[in-house]
Write a protein that holds these residues in place. Structure first.
Motif, PDB file in Angstrom:
ATOM      1  N   ARG A  11      38.183 -36.470   1.262  1.00  0.00           N
ATOM      2  CA  ARG A  11      37.021 -35.446   1.546  1.00  0.00           C
ATOM      3  C   ARG A  11      37.031 -35.599  -0.163  1.00  0.00           C
ATOM      4  O   ARG A  11      35.899 -35.082  -0.588  1.00  0.00           O
ATOM      5  CB  ARG A  11      38.160 -34.219   2.092  1.00  0.00           C
ATOM      6  N   LEU A  15      33.590 -35.655  -2.394  1.00  0.00           N
ATOM      7  CA  LEU A  15      32.764 -34.676  -3.012  1.00  0.00           C
ATOM      8  C   LEU A  15      32.528 -34.499  -4.357  1.00  0.00           C
ATOM      9  O   LEU A  15      31.900 -34.179  -5.214  1.00  0.00           O
ATOM     10  CB  LEU A  15      33.675 -32.976  -3.307  1.00  0.00           C
ATOM     11  N   VAL A  18      28.852 -35.237  -4.676  1.00  0.00           N
ATOM     12  CA  VAL A  18      27.665 -34.304  -4.093  1.00  0.00           C
ATOM     13  C   VAL A  18      26.728 -34.548  -5.096  1.00  0.00           C
ATOM     14  O   VAL A  18      27.136 -34.645  -6.368  1.00  0.00           O
ATOM     15  CB  VAL A  18      28.279 -33.700  -2.983  1.00  0.00           C
ATOM     16  N   LEU A  46      31.319 -25.383  -2.044  1.00  0.00           N
ATOM     17  CA  LEU A  46      32.499 -26.298  -1.691  1.00  0.00           C
ATOM     18  C   LEU A  46      34.103 -26.528  -2.106  1.00  0.00           C
ATOM     19  O   LEU A  46      33.368 -25.996  -3.230  1.00  0.00           O
ATOM     20  CB  LEU A  46      32.159 -27.812  -2.199  1.00  0.00           C
ATOM     21  N   THR A  78      38.191 -24.162   5.268  1.00  0.00           N
ATOM     22  CA  THR A  78      38.378 -25.634   4.820  1.00  0.00           C
ATOM     23  C   THR A  78      39.078 -26.523   5.725  1.00  0.00           C
ATOM     24  O   THR A  78      40.073 -27.481   6.223  1.00  0.00           O
ATOM     25  CB  THR A  78      38.179 -26.546   3.352  1.00  0.00           C
ATOM     26  N   THR A 114      30.925 -29.176   7.986  1.00  0.00           N
ATOM     27  CA  THR A 114      31.884 -30.685   8.424  1.00  0.00           C
ATOM     28  C   THR A 114      30.577 -31.864   8.206  1.00  0.00           C
ATOM     29  O   THR A 114      29.634 -31.610   8.851  1.00  0.00           O
ATOM     30  CB  THR A 114      32.294 -30.143   9.791  1.00  0.00           C
ATOM     31  N   THR A 115      30.705 -32.610   7.557  1.00  0.00           N
ATOM     32  CA  THR A 115      30.133 -33.622   7.822  1.00  0.00           C
ATOM     33  C   THR A 115      30.343 -34.230   9.308  1.00  0.00           C
ATOM     34  O   THR A 115      31.347 -34.087   9.880  1.00  0.00           O
ATOM     35  CB  THR A 115      30.983 -35.134   7.072  1.00  0.00           C
ATOM     36  N   LEU A 121      33.902 -30.251   4.087  1.00  0.00           N
ATOM     37  CA  LEU A 121      33.516 -30.061   2.414  1.00  0.00           C
ATOM     38  C   LEU A 121      33.971 -28.748   1.794  1.00  0.00           C
ATOM     39  O   LEU A 121      34.327 -28.579   0.930  1.00  0.00           O
ATOM     40  CB  LEU A 121      32.198 -30.631   2.426  1.00  0.00           C
ATOM     41  N   VAL A 148      24.847 -29.366   6.239  1.00  0.00           N
ATOM     42  CA  VAL A 148      26.172 -30.670   5.022  1.00  0.00           C
ATOM     43  C   VAL A 148      24.748 -32.019   5.988  1.00  0.00           C
ATOM     44  O   VAL A 148      24.549 -32.906   4.965  1.00  0.00           O
ATOM     45  CB  VAL A 148      26.500 -30.660   6.934  1.00  0.00           C
TER      46      VAL A 148
END
Ligand code: C2E
Ligand code: MG
Ligand code: MG
Length: 597
Positions: A11, A15, A18, A46, A78, A114-115, A121, A148
């Motif tokens: 995770r 990040l 990103v 995030l 999270t 959520t991916t 995230l 996302v």
């Protein structure tokens, strides 16, 4: 590492990649969320390791800020991956201490971001200063999934190389952690890329990349692997199932097609692919380490002309050692006890009274001991610090020449220079200053350069060579016969001497073809007005053949090995003494050329 830890690691790695620059698409989503709840504030945040990163907010002064986690509801979202609604933060036992509450916020509703792989995230949250009942959490969850998608889209855009259409290095670093082996493919020597661009232009390089990436894509299509474009002419393949053996099989299978010249805009560009394989399971600490291991192995394959190199700890030690050379040479330049020059005598067959020698650099490393110049010079030569090395060599040799003067000893000293020296604008000026400082005549200095030193930046290098020559310094083309030279090219080089490479001397006695070649090189050089030096002459037979063919000077073990300064000084004294005797007795037999040391 527990599964939870590795999830958290994945995770955080994600990040890290990103794109956090302001984004209208994300701002539109937060505005819609606020409107949906008729709330004054919506935030997309995030969850980093210790803080919340507010990547979009309806309050633009908050956008881009990072705030400490401190028991925030978004952290809980999270962690659990579940939406959360808190009508009144003041009443809530878990969040009664949180910073939002201290800021006057009462209502909080948040949905996880959520991916598609299930990694949370952060959250999309709506906040109000007044207590209120829960709103439409489903709509908020929909907006969170839109967010996302937007984040993933932006990441994807920075992760594909526009010329090859392949995922790039950033994407590879993200994907590399669970693969079985990594292959690095360097299609041409990266050092030659600049040369290719300067000769043909960058459009050819782009075309080369497009064509070769298509080829690589076709070649790897049926295998369980992923292809990446990670540098101008460097590609990487991640093996998802088979390990080192499968990687090696793949290399053997694709190598022949990659060795074919590539046709770009009607010009055939030769390739020389080098392959390095780094197996999974080595103690690579990060994806960067695994990739570096594969790239270093490919470079090692290039240096050793191996079909491929599989990474090993020893190989890594060697490459770390090469890296140390680059770092340690800087210190060596400022110490008295590491660098030195040796002098290899040259014999002039027609004027035996003229003493000359080539200055050759030696490095005694405090840890590795004596390092051959062939090991460190080609490396350091590629860096901006090399001109400093050459300046050290020039200064030392010229000072030495000044020291010989009161002893009535004189020799013409030749000094090796590289492309990077001849490209640096103040090279000629520097040399003339050193000569002036020590009151050494420019005609007692010769500079040796190879044909390849001229190729990269022809106009500038030729200009510099002309400047040097106008000082009265002699110029020699070193290692002749190993480069690309054509006759017409040779004619344009300002030089006085041509040194025939030692590779031609080995078979001079037994190979008729080589003998004819050397004889015709001598003739051609004389026609162009060069004096000819044969390098690396080791046998009496070769020496005699060269003398007969009209070669002007001989350098090689038959005359002498390179000598320390003291021994070379003695060599000059002996030679002078012998000449005096010869002059006295007018005896020209047995010139002092065949001394062995
Ligand atoms: P080079 O300039 O062609 O120097 C001649 C090399 O051939 C020297 O190797 C010398 O020791 C070797 N050699 C001479 N006679 C014989 C022989 O009869 N047989 C054999 N087998 N070898 C012989 P060395 O000193 O190891 O230097 C290698 C190369 O490193 C040089 O080749 C030159 O390209 C480079 N180099 C050395 N010193 C310097 C320097 O100060 N600056 C730069 N730019 N390059 C240098
Ligand atoms: Mg040389
Ligand atoms: Mg040479």
């Amino acid at each position: 590492m527990s599964e939870m830890d590795s999830q958290e690691e994945a995770r955080l790695r994600l990040l890290d990649t990103v794109d956090a620059s302001p984004c209208e698409g994300l701002d539109r989503i937060t505005r819609t969320a606020a409107r949906l709840f008729s709330a004054p504030l919506a935030v997309l945040s995030l969850s980093l390791r210790d803080e919340q990163w507010l990547v979009s907010s309806t309050d633009s002064s908050l956008t881009g800020q990072k705030v400490p986690n401190r028991n925030a509801p978004c952290v809980a979202i999270t962690r659990t991956g579940q939406p959360l609604v808190i009508p009144n933060l003041s009443d809530h036992p878990q969040f009664s201490e949180c910073m939002l509450r201290d800021m006057g916020v009462r209502f909080y509703a948040g949905a996880p971001v959520t991916t598609s792989d299930g990694l949370v995230l952060g959250s999309l949250s709506v906040l109000d200063m007044n207590e209120r009942p829960a709103g439409s959490m489903e709509a908020l969850a929909d907006l969170a999934s839109l967010a996302v998608a937007q984040i993933e889209l932006r990441r994807g855009m920075g992760r594909v190389d526009p010329f090859s259409g392949l995922p790039n290095r950033g994407q590879l670093l993200e994907d590399i952690s669970n693969v079985r082996a990594t292959i690095a493919v360097e299609l041409i020597n990266t050092r030659q890329v600049g040369e290719l661009v300067s000769v043909l232009g960058s459009a050819y390089l782009d075309d080369f990349v497009r064509t070769t990436s298509r080829l690589l894509r076709d070649l790897t299509e049926s295998t369980d692997c992923r292809l990446y474009h990670i540098g101008a002419v460097t590609f990487a393949i991640l093996m998802e199932t088979g390990g080192t053996d499968a990687a090696r099989d793949l290399v053997v299978q694709i190598a022949p097609a990659l060795q074919e010249p590539v046709l770009c805009k009607g010009v055939e560009i030769p390739t020389s692919p080098a392959f390095g394989i780094s197996p999974a399971g080595y103690p690579h600490r990060t994806g960067h380490d695994a990739l570096r291991a594969a790239i270093n192995s490919a470079q090692q394959a290039r240096e050793t002309a191996a079909p491929y190199v599989i990474y090993t700890k020893d190989g890594d030690v060697a490459s770390n050692r090469r890296f140390r050379y680059l770092v340690d040479i800087q210190e060596a330049l400022h110490r008295q006890d590491q660098l030195s020059l040796v002098y290899q005598p040259r014999i002039d067959l027609k004027h035996p009274d003229i003493a000359s020698a080539e200055a050759l650099l030696r490095w005694k490393h405090p840890e590795f001991g004596d390092i051959a110049p062939g090991e460190f010079i080609p490396l350091v030569e590629q860096t901006a610090m090399f001109p400093e090395v050459t300046r050290w060599v020039m200064r030392t040799a010229i000072r030495q020449m000044a020291e010989w003067r009161p002893q009535d000893l004189k020799a013409r000293i030749s000094i090796n220079v590289s492309a990077i020296d001849l490209e640096s604008p103040n090279f000629a000026l520097c040399l003339s200053r050193y000569l002036e400082e020590q009151n050494v005549s420019p005609s007692d200095i010769e500079l040796e350069f190879t044909e390849s030193a001229v190729i990269g930046n022809f106009a500038r290098v030729i200009g510099q060579l002309k400047d040097v020559r106008s000082l009265g310094v002699q110029l020699a083309i070193d290692d002749f016969g190993t480069g690309y030279s054509t006759f017409s090219y040779l004619q344009r080089l300002p030089a006085d001497v041509m040194k025939i490479d030692r590779s031609f001397m080995r078979r001079l006695e037994d190979n008729l073809r080589d003998r004819k070649l050397v004889i015709s090189m001598i003739g051609m050089a004389h026609d162009l007005g060069y004096r000819v030096v044969a390098e690396g002459v080791e046998t009496r037979g070769a020496y005699d053949l060269l003398a007969e063919a009209g070669c002007d000077e001989i350098q090689g073990y038959i005359v002498s090995r390179p000598l320390t300064v003291d021994r070379f000084t003695q060599w000059m004294r002996d030679a002078q003494q012998k000449h005096r005797e010869i002059a006295r007795y007018k005896d020209l037999v047995g010139l002092p050329v065949l001394r062995s040391y």
